[in-house]
Design a protein around this motif. Structure first.
Motif, PDB file in Angstrom:
ATOM      1  N   THR A 328     -67.518 -91.542 -34.421  1.00 15.40           N
ATOM      2  CA  THR A 328     -68.281 -90.724 -35.370  1.00 15.40           C
ATOM      3  C   THR A 328     -67.890 -89.258 -35.269  1.00 15.40           C
ATOM      4  O   THR A 328     -67.751 -88.577 -36.298  1.00 15.40           O
ATOM      5  N   GLU A 329     -67.710 -88.752 -34.051  1.00 14.49           N
ATOM      6  CA  GLU A 329     -67.358 -87.347 -33.873  1.00 14.49           C
ATOM      7  C   GLU A 329     -66.016 -87.028 -34.525  1.00 14.49           C
ATOM      8  O   GLU A 329     -65.839 -85.975 -35.148  1.00 14.49           O
ATOM      9  N   TRP A 330     -65.038 -87.946 -34.369  1.00 10.39           N
ATOM     10  CA  TRP A 330     -63.714 -87.724 -34.942  1.00 10.39           C
ATOM     11  C   TRP A 330     -63.781 -87.714 -36.474  1.00 10.39           C
ATOM     12  O   TRP A 330     -63.126 -86.892 -37.136  1.00 10.39           O
ATOM     13  N   LYS A 331     -64.566 -88.604 -37.039  1.00 11.83           N
ATOM     14  CA  LYS A 331     -64.688 -88.650 -38.503  1.00 11.83           C
ATOM     15  C   LYS A 331     -65.355 -87.387 -39.042  1.00 11.83           C
ATOM     16  O   LYS A 331     -64.952 -86.849 -40.080  1.00 11.83           O
ATOM     17  N   ILE A 332     -66.377 -86.897 -38.338  1.00  2.00           N
ATOM     18  CA  ILE A 332     -67.042 -85.660 -38.778  1.00  2.00           C
ATOM     19  C   ILE A 332     -66.075 -84.485 -38.699  1.00  2.00           C
ATOM     20  O   ILE A 332     -66.028 -83.634 -39.603  1.00  2.00           O
ATOM     21  N   ALA A 333     -65.292 -84.427 -37.633  1.00  2.00           N
ATOM     22  CA  ALA A 333     -64.323 -83.329 -37.486  1.00  2.00           C
ATOM     23  C   ALA A 333     -63.294 -83.367 -38.607  1.00  2.00           C
ATOM     24  O   ALA A 333     -62.927 -82.320 -39.169  1.00  2.00           O
ATOM     25  N   GLU A 334     -62.821 -84.545 -38.939  1.00  4.15           N
ATOM     26  CA  GLU A 334     -61.830 -84.662 -40.010  1.00  4.15           C
ATOM     27  C   GLU A 334     -62.410 -84.200 -41.345  1.00  4.15           C
ATOM     28  O   GLU A 334     -61.749 -83.484 -42.117  1.00  4.15           O
ATOM     29  N   ARG A 335     -63.642 -84.580 -41.614  1.00  4.98           N
ATOM     30  CA  ARG A 335     -64.255 -84.203 -42.894  1.00  4.98           C
ATOM     31  C   ARG A 335     -64.530 -82.707 -42.952  1.00  4.98           C
ATOM     32  O   ARG A 335     -64.212 -82.044 -43.950  1.00  4.98           O
ATOM     33  N   GLN A 336     -65.126 -82.147 -41.901  1.00  5.95           N
ATOM     34  CA  GLN A 336     -65.500 -80.738 -41.916  1.00  5.95           C
ATOM     35  C   GLN A 336     -64.278 -79.829 -41.994  1.00  5.95           C
ATOM     36  O   GLN A 336     -64.260 -78.851 -42.742  1.00  5.95           O
ATOM     37  N   THR A 365     -54.480 -79.915 -37.493  1.00  6.74           N
ATOM     38  CA  THR A 365     -53.241 -80.509 -36.982  1.00  6.74           C
ATOM     39  C   THR A 365     -53.447 -81.086 -35.588  1.00  6.74           C
ATOM     40  O   THR A 365     -52.910 -82.150 -35.255  1.00  6.74           O
ATOM     41  N   SER A 366     -54.232 -80.389 -34.761  1.00  3.88           N
ATOM     42  CA  SER A 366     -54.497 -80.871 -33.399  1.00  3.88           C
ATOM     43  C   SER A 366     -55.279 -82.176 -33.412  1.00  3.88           C
ATOM     44  O   SER A 366     -55.170 -82.991 -32.496  1.00  3.88           O
ATOM     45  N   LEU A 367     -56.068 -82.375 -34.478  1.00  9.05           N
ATOM     46  CA  LEU A 367     -56.882 -83.582 -34.562  1.00  9.05           C
ATOM     47  C   LEU A 367     -56.017 -84.832 -34.665  1.00  9.05           C
ATOM     48  O   LEU A 367     -56.403 -85.898 -34.178  1.00  9.05           O
ATOM     49  N   PHE A 368     -54.831 -84.716 -35.286  1.00 11.36           N
ATOM     50  CA  PHE A 368     -53.941 -85.863 -35.470  1.00 11.36           C
ATOM     51  C   PHE A 368     -52.806 -85.892 -34.460  1.00 11.36           C
ATOM     52  O   PHE A 368     -51.958 -86.777 -34.515  1.00 11.36           O
TER      53      PHE A 368
END
Length: 557
Positions: A328-336, A365-368
């Motif tokens: 859930t945290e990763w999905k929220i970060a991607e959306r925001q 970019t760091s997220l991926f």
């Protein structure tokens, strides 16, 4: 007979052995030895789980209660009409199970039930319907691992329910609309409405969560600091600065900054915690409040409060980046990060400005980027943040004339050499504050009294009366203190003649005596001795000067 005194004498006689068991009596059997005692405990708890005849009870009354219980069960089974659980309801319930949980005693996890296939679903559905139809659950389904976890400061004999800890926190929206008048119920019980409550250490406030959390953290940090005072953490006449700073980093500052990486305070909230942070450091270093802020960071080797919060937030973001893409945290970060602009108050957007501040790559970019490990991420964050604040504090120190002798030698994680001593002697430790005050320009001389005192005192040296009492006059020129300083100056000139061969400036000689910046360049066995002698010299000069000045005041009076 005094029973209390009797048991006190027994405990005193047994001593520490009262916590150990030599033999265990279970019924008519006596067990001795570690293995036998464990078997005895096993037998004892097995007997507790078995159904036994209560010989001490009224048997007729007991039989009556047992028959009534059986009749109630029979009536309920006759009236009970079982509704068959459908396949859709079963699949919907299976999908709601929490994943990534530990297995049961049979080694079965939630994922085994979710991905077991149609045959497993068919068997489980039949078992569930059969259990509900006959109102019977097999013992194999009841068996599990029990791990009692009690809340902090809770009595292990009392069971706590989440209902007792649940409250309603009204939220005030941007339109000034609150829900304080609404009534909320949980299990037909009215829930209390509060304006502030604690959740995992963070104070959730209906108005300002950040301010409430900082206020509570400062209270806890202050209590922790007070509890360490008897250990010597109180500035002068206490522990040396290096040990004191280490205690602060271990016990006080983690409490002070707890949870702030989630809130990311700014403005007035950041100023309040920074003010208390600097005040604690100045007290531990025995420096006055008006000392320039860069001085305490250079001497202690600590980062500012803002840098500590930013580090914690960046490390938290690194944990989100390494999480699974389905988290859930990763999905929220991607959306925001993909949709929100810089005008948003989102935590990820505030973190994006922190990335820009320290020159780190784009957070999206760091997220991926799955190649960055935990150690690499922490190393990069420490390097970026430390480099930024090292340059900034060194530049800020150049703006203060009182810090000209400090040398700007800021090394994060290491105290300045002037804050150290060659021994743990309490007399040597008590001399360190004098040298630090001279080094930071906070030592009170007559010239400083003449500038800041309303009565306009004479800036002339009260000892020799020949010239103004400046720092260079106090350390190198005053004739009344000549006997104390000459031994030290001769030793410094002999060891550091290489450094002084091209210059004869008084300021360089002062730096050599008290800032220790130039002395470290010389690799000589006499360096530690010189540092130790400078410490004694500062103390002797200060004591002699104050003693003489007070004596002159008494004579003039």
């Amino acid at each position: 007979m005094d029973s209390k005194l009797y048991y006190q004498l027994i405990r005193k006689q047994r001593g520490k052995l009262n916590r150990f068991i030599d033999e265990l009596q279970v019924g008519n059997n006596c067990f001795k030895g570690d293995e036998n005692i464990l078997e005895g405990w096993k037998l004892h708890f097995a007997n507790l789980a078995k159904q036994s005849e209560p010989t001490n009870f009224d048997q007729e009354y007991f039989s009556l209660i047992d028959s009534e219980y059986s009749q109630i069960i029979e009536i309920c089974q006759e009236v009970y009409d079982h509704e068959v659980v459908s396949t859709e309801e079963f699949e919907k319930a299976i999908k709601k199970l929490n994943r990534n949980k530990s297995a049961d005693i049979f080694g079965i996890t939630t994922e085994c039930l979710i991905y077991g296939g149609e045959k497993l679903e068919y068997m489980l559905l039949n078992i569930i319907n059969a259990s509900l139809k006959h109102c019977y659950i097999t013992n194999s389904l009841k068996t599990g691992t029990l791990s009692p976890i009690f809340k902090n400061k809770a009595n292990v004999k009392v069971t706590y329910y989440s209902q007792k800890k649940s409250v309603v926190l009204p939220v005030i929206t941007s339109k000034k609309v609150s829900y304080e008048d609404e009534k909320w119920f949980m299990k037909d019980k009215l829930m209390p409405v509060v304006n502030k409550t604690a959740h995992i250490g963070i104070q959730r406030d209906s108005r300002d969560t950040t301010a409430s959390t900082i206020e509570e953290n400062l209270k806890k940090a202050r209590r922790t600091l007070y509890s360490l005072m008897h250990q010597g953490l109180h500035g002068e006449n206490g522990l040396d600065p290096i040990t004191s700073v280490s205690l602060l980093q271990t016990f006080v500052f983690p409490v002070m900054f707890y949870g702030l990486e989630v809130l990311l305070p700014n403005g007035k909230n950041l100023d309040s915690i920074t003010k208390q942070y600097k005040k604690i450091i100045k007290q531990i270093l025995s420096l006055p409040v008006n000392v320039a802020d860069p001085a305490i960071y250079i001497i202690s080797g600590l980062l500012p409060a803002e840098a500590i919060i930013h580090k914690k937030a960046l490390i938290l973001f690194g944990s989100i980046c390494r999480a699974d893409c389905n988290a859930t945290e990763w999905k929220i970060a991607e959306r925001q990060l993909g949709l929100k602009t810089f005008k948003s108050n989102s935590w990820f957007i505030v973190l994006k400005t922190i990335f820009l501040k320290y020159g780190i790559q784009d957070p999206y970019t760091s997220l991926f980027d799955q190649t960055i490990t935990k150690l690499k991420w922490k190393h990069m964050i420490n390097q970026k943040v430390n480099t930024y604040w090292t340059e900034r504090i060194q530049q800020d120190s150049l703006m203060f004339s009182s810090l000209q002798y400090l040398g700007g030698m800021y090394r994060i994680g290491k105290c300045h050499p002037t804050a150290s001593t060659c021994s743990a002697n309490i007399r040597d430790i008590s001399r360190i504050p004098i040298r630090l005050k001279i080094l930071t320009g906070s030592y009170i001389l007559q010239t400083k009294r003449a500038v800041f005192n309303i009565t306009n005192p004479d800036p002339t040296c009260m000892l020799c009366g020949k010239s103004d009492e400046t720092l260079s006059h106090f350390l190198l020129v005053c004739t009344e203190l000549e006997n104390i300083r000459m031994t030290l100056i001769r030793e410094i000139i002999e060891v550091c003649s290489v450094l002084l061969q091209n210059t004869s400036s008084i300021l360089n000689l002062i730096c050599l005596q008290f800032s220790s910046t130039h002395i470290i360049i010389v690799e000589n066995n006499g360096i530690l001795g010189i540092l130790y002698q400078t410490l004694i010299n500062c103390w002797n000069l200060s004591v002699d000067a104050y003693a003489t000045s007070f004596m002159l005041k008494d004579i003039n009076f």
